[in-house]
Design an enzyme around this catalytic site. Structure first.
Site, PDB file in Angstrom:
ATOM      1  CB  THR A  29    -106.413  73.196  90.624  1.00 46.36           C
ATOM      2  OG1 THR A  29    -106.313  74.269  91.562  1.00 46.36           O
ATOM      3  CG2 THR A  29    -107.255  72.114  91.279  1.00 46.36           C
ATOM      4  CE1 TYR A  80    -111.491  74.419  90.015  1.00 46.16           C
ATOM      5  CE2 TYR A  80    -109.797  74.896  91.632  1.00 46.16           C
ATOM      6  CZ  TYR A  80    -110.183  74.748  90.319  1.00 46.16           C
ATOM      7  OH  TYR A  80    -109.279  74.931  89.309  1.00 46.16           O
TER       8      TYR A  80
HETATM    9  N1  UFG Z   1    -108.783  88.246  96.536  1.00 44.44           N
HETATM   10  C1  UFG Z   1    -109.030  89.463  97.140  1.00 44.44           C
HETATM   11  N2  UFG Z   1    -109.927  90.278  96.531  1.00 44.44           N
HETATM   12  C2  UFG Z   1    -110.568  89.971  95.386  1.00 44.44           C
HETATM   13  C3  UFG Z   1    -110.292  88.720  94.775  1.00 44.44           C
HETATM   14  C4  UFG Z   1    -109.397  87.876  95.382  1.00 44.44           C
HETATM   15  O1  UFG Z   1    -108.486  89.777  98.187  1.00 44.44           O
HETATM   16  O2  UFG Z   1    -111.399  90.769  94.902  1.00 44.44           O
HETATM   17  C5  UFG Z   1    -107.802  87.343  97.169  1.00 44.44           C
HETATM   18  C6  UFG Z   1    -108.390  85.991  97.544  1.00 44.44           C
HETATM   19  O3  UFG Z   1    -109.051  86.062  98.776  1.00 44.44           O
HETATM   20  C7  UFG Z   1    -107.122  85.133  97.556  1.00 44.44           C
HETATM   21  C8  UFG Z   1    -106.262  85.757  96.448  1.00 44.44           C
HETATM   22  O4  UFG Z   1    -106.796  87.065  96.236  1.00 44.44           O
HETATM   23  O5  UFG Z   1    -106.473  85.300  98.767  1.00 44.44           O
HETATM   24  C9  UFG Z   1    -106.334  84.994  95.145  1.00 44.44           C
HETATM   25  O6  UFG Z   1    -107.708  84.748  94.859  1.00 44.44           O
HETATM   26  P1  UFG Z   1    -108.221  84.328  93.419  1.00 44.44           P
HETATM   27  O7  UFG Z   1    -109.721  84.272  93.508  1.00 44.44           O
HETATM   28  O8  UFG Z   1    -107.622  85.189  92.389  1.00 44.44           O
HETATM   29  O9  UFG Z   1    -107.619  82.883  93.204  1.00 44.44           O
HETATM   30  P2  UFG Z   1    -107.675  81.587  94.157  1.00 44.44           P
HETATM   31  O10 UFG Z   1    -106.354  81.532  94.867  1.00 44.44           O
HETATM   32  O11 UFG Z   1    -108.885  81.518  94.980  1.00 44.44           O
HETATM   33  O12 UFG Z   1    -107.867  80.421  93.122  1.00 44.44           O
HETATM   34  C10 UFG Z   1    -107.073  80.310  92.015  1.00 44.44           C
HETATM   35  C11 UFG Z   1    -107.817  79.552  90.922  1.00 44.44           C
HETATM   36  C12 UFG Z   1    -107.959  78.121  91.258  1.00 44.44           C
HETATM   37  C13 UFG Z   1    -106.648  77.526  91.711  1.00 44.44           C
HETATM   38  C14 UFG Z   1    -106.067  78.340  92.803  1.00 44.44           C
HETATM   39  C15 UFG Z   1    -104.750  77.746  93.196  1.00 44.44           C
HETATM   40  O13 UFG Z   1    -109.092  80.085  90.716  1.00 44.44           O
HETATM   41  O14 UFG Z   1    -108.365  77.445  90.111  1.00 44.44           O
HETATM   42  O15 UFG Z   1    -105.902  79.657  92.353  1.00 44.44           O
HETATM   43  O16 UFG Z   1    -104.032  78.601  94.013  1.00 44.44           O
HETATM   44  F1  UFG Z   1    -106.853  76.299  92.193  1.00 44.44           F
END
Ligand code: UFG
Length: 331
Positions: free
Chosen positions: A117, A142
Site C-alpha cells: 500500500t 495499517y
Molecule cells: N473521505 C471523505 N469522506 C468519506 C470518506 C473518505 O472525505 O466519507 C476522504 C478521506 O478523509 C481521505 C480520502 O477521502 O482524505 C480518501 O479516503 P479513503 O478512505 O477512500 O482512502 P484512504 O486514502 O484512507 O486509504 C486508501 C486505502 C488504503 C491505502 C490508501 C493509500 O484504504 O488501503 O488509500 O492512499 F493505503
C-alpha cells in the site's frame, strides 16, 4: 498448476480471480469470509474457507492443488480503524502473513505477489508523485502492518529464494469493467463507494473530512486507480515471476491526483444526481496528498493502464452499487 489467491472473496481479490480465469489460469481461493462473500468468488475457482494464518491448512492446499504462486490480498484495509484497533491489524496483516510466508517457504513455493500500500510512505514532504525509493514512514498501524510484511517477504527472498513482487496500491476504486464483481463490503469507508451510496440514495448525506489541508482546494488529494487496471498489474507481475524475475516492488497508480471535492463532483456529474455534503473535521491518519510515480511498473513490467479516467471509475462503481443489493439478497 494453480494460483492461490488469499482474500479472493473480497473486493480486489474477487477481481483478481476473474483476471486469472480470463487468462486461462486455474485458481484456488482461500478466504475466511469475514469481510468477503462466497457469491463474489467466480464459480470456476475453488473456494476454501479458512484462515491465511493457519499454516497447516495453507501447506496442505499448496500440496493438494499444486500451487505455483501465491497472490496475497487477505487482510484488514481501513486506515482509521487501524488507529483504534492496531492489534487487529498486526494480527490480520502481519502475523497471518508471517504464517503464510512460512507455509510458502516450507513447501518450496517460489513465487509470491503481495498486496502492499501507499500507506507505507506516510505523509510525503512533497506533494508531487512519490517514487518507490522515497522514505518509508507509515503514519498508521495499517501502513506499518503492511511494511512489516514487505520486510518479511524481502528476507524470505534472501534466505529462501521466495521470488516476489510487491505492489503498493494507491486508492483502488471502481468495479470490474465487465460488471461481474465490485466493492461489496458492508459499512465501507472508502470515498468513491460512499459517494456512490449517497448518489443512489443509500445514505442521506456524506462528509468531507478536512477542508483546511495545504492542497489546491483544501481537501485531501489521492490517486484513484481502477481495480481492473490494478489486477491486470498483478497478472503482469505473475508473468514477470514465471519468466525468472526475482524481486520487484512498485507503485500502482496513475500519477494523477484528485481532491475529495473533485471526486464528489465527478460522482454527482456521472450519476446526474445531487446529494448533501457536510464539511467535517479532519480524519485521523490522513496524509494531505498521495499520488504515485508509476514509471517503474510501466517501464519494467510494461504495464499499460486501460481505464485511467475518473469518470470511468465512478461509472463502473455506480453500476456495481446499483446492482449489489439484489445480489446480496439472493445469496
Ligand atoms: N473521505 C471523505 N469522506 C468519506 C470518506 C473518505 O472525505 O466519507 C476522504 C478521506 O478523509 C481521505 C480520502 O477521502 O482524505 C480518501 O479516503 P479513503 O478512505 O477512500 O482512502 P484512504 O486514502 O484512507 O486509504 C486508501 C486505502 C488504503 C491505502 C490508501 C493509500 O484504504 O488501503 O488509500 O492512499 F493505503
Amino acid at each position: 498448476m494453480a494460483v492461490l489467491v488469499t482474500g479472493g472473496a473480497g473486493y480486489i481479490g474477487s477481481h483478481m480471480v476473474w483476471e486469472l480465469l480470463d487468462n486461462g489460469e486455474d485458481v484456488v481461493v482461500l478466504d475466511n469470509l469475514v469481510t468477503g462473500f462466497q457469491w463474489a468468488v467466480a464459480e470456476k475457482a475453488k473456494l476454501i474457507v479458512g484462515n491465511v494464518g493457519d499454516q497447516y491448512l495453507v501447506e496442505s492446499i499448496i500440496r493438494d492443488h499444486k500451487i505455483d504462486c501465491i497472490i496475497h490480498f487477505a487482510g484488514s484495509v481501513v486506515v482509521p480503524e487501524s488507529l483504534e484497533d492496531p492489534i487487529k491489524y498486526y494480527d490480520n496483516n502481519t502475523a497471518n502473513s508471517l504464517r503464510l510466508i512460512a507455509a510458502a517457504v516450507n513447501t518450496g513455493i517460489s513465487k509470491f505477489i503481495f498486496s502492499s500500500t501507499a500507506a507505507v510512505y506516510g505523509a510525503p514532504e512533497n506533494s508531487g508523485p512519490i517514487a518507490e525509493d522515497a522514505v518509508l514512514n507509515p503514519m498508521s498501524p495499517y501502513g506499518s502492518s503492511k511494511l512489516m510484511t514487505e520486510i518479511m517477504v524481502r528476507d524470505a527472498e534472501k534466505a529462501h529464494g521466495l521470488a516476489y513482487v510487491m505492489l503498493r496500491y494507491f486508492n483502488v476504486a471502481g468495479a470490474d469493467y465487465k460488471g461481474r464483481t465490485g466493492q461489496s463490503t458492508t459499512g465501507a469507508t472508502h470515498l468513491i463507494k460512499i459517494a456512490c451510496e449517497a448518489a443512489l440514495g443509500k445514505r442521506e448525506y456524506m462528509n468531507v473530512f478536512g477542508t483546511d489541508y495545504d492542497t489546491p482546494d483544501g481537501s485531501c488529494v489521492r490517486d484513484y486507480i481502477h481495480v481492473s487496471d490494478l489486477v491486470n498489474a498483478h497478472y503482469t507481475a505473475l508473468g514477470f515471476l514465471r519468466n525468472g524475475g526475482r524481486k520487484f516492488t512498485a507503485n500502482c497508480g496513475y500519477a494523477k491526483g484528485y481532491s475529495v471535492l473533485e471526486v464528489i463532483e465527478a460522482v454527482k456529474r456521472v450519476s446526474g444526481t445531487d446529494f448533501p455534503v457536510i464539511f467535517d473535521e479532519r480524519r485521523a491518519g490522513d496524509p494531505p496528498s498521495l499520488t504515485a510515480n508509476a514509471n517503474r511498473l510501466m517501464r519494467r513490467l510494461n504495464w499499460q493502464p486501460k481505464h485511467n479516467d475518473l469518470d470511468r471509475i465512478v461509472a463502473d462503481a455506480l453500476g456495481w452499487e446499483a446492482k449489489i443489493d439484489g445480489l446480496k439478497k439472493s445469496a
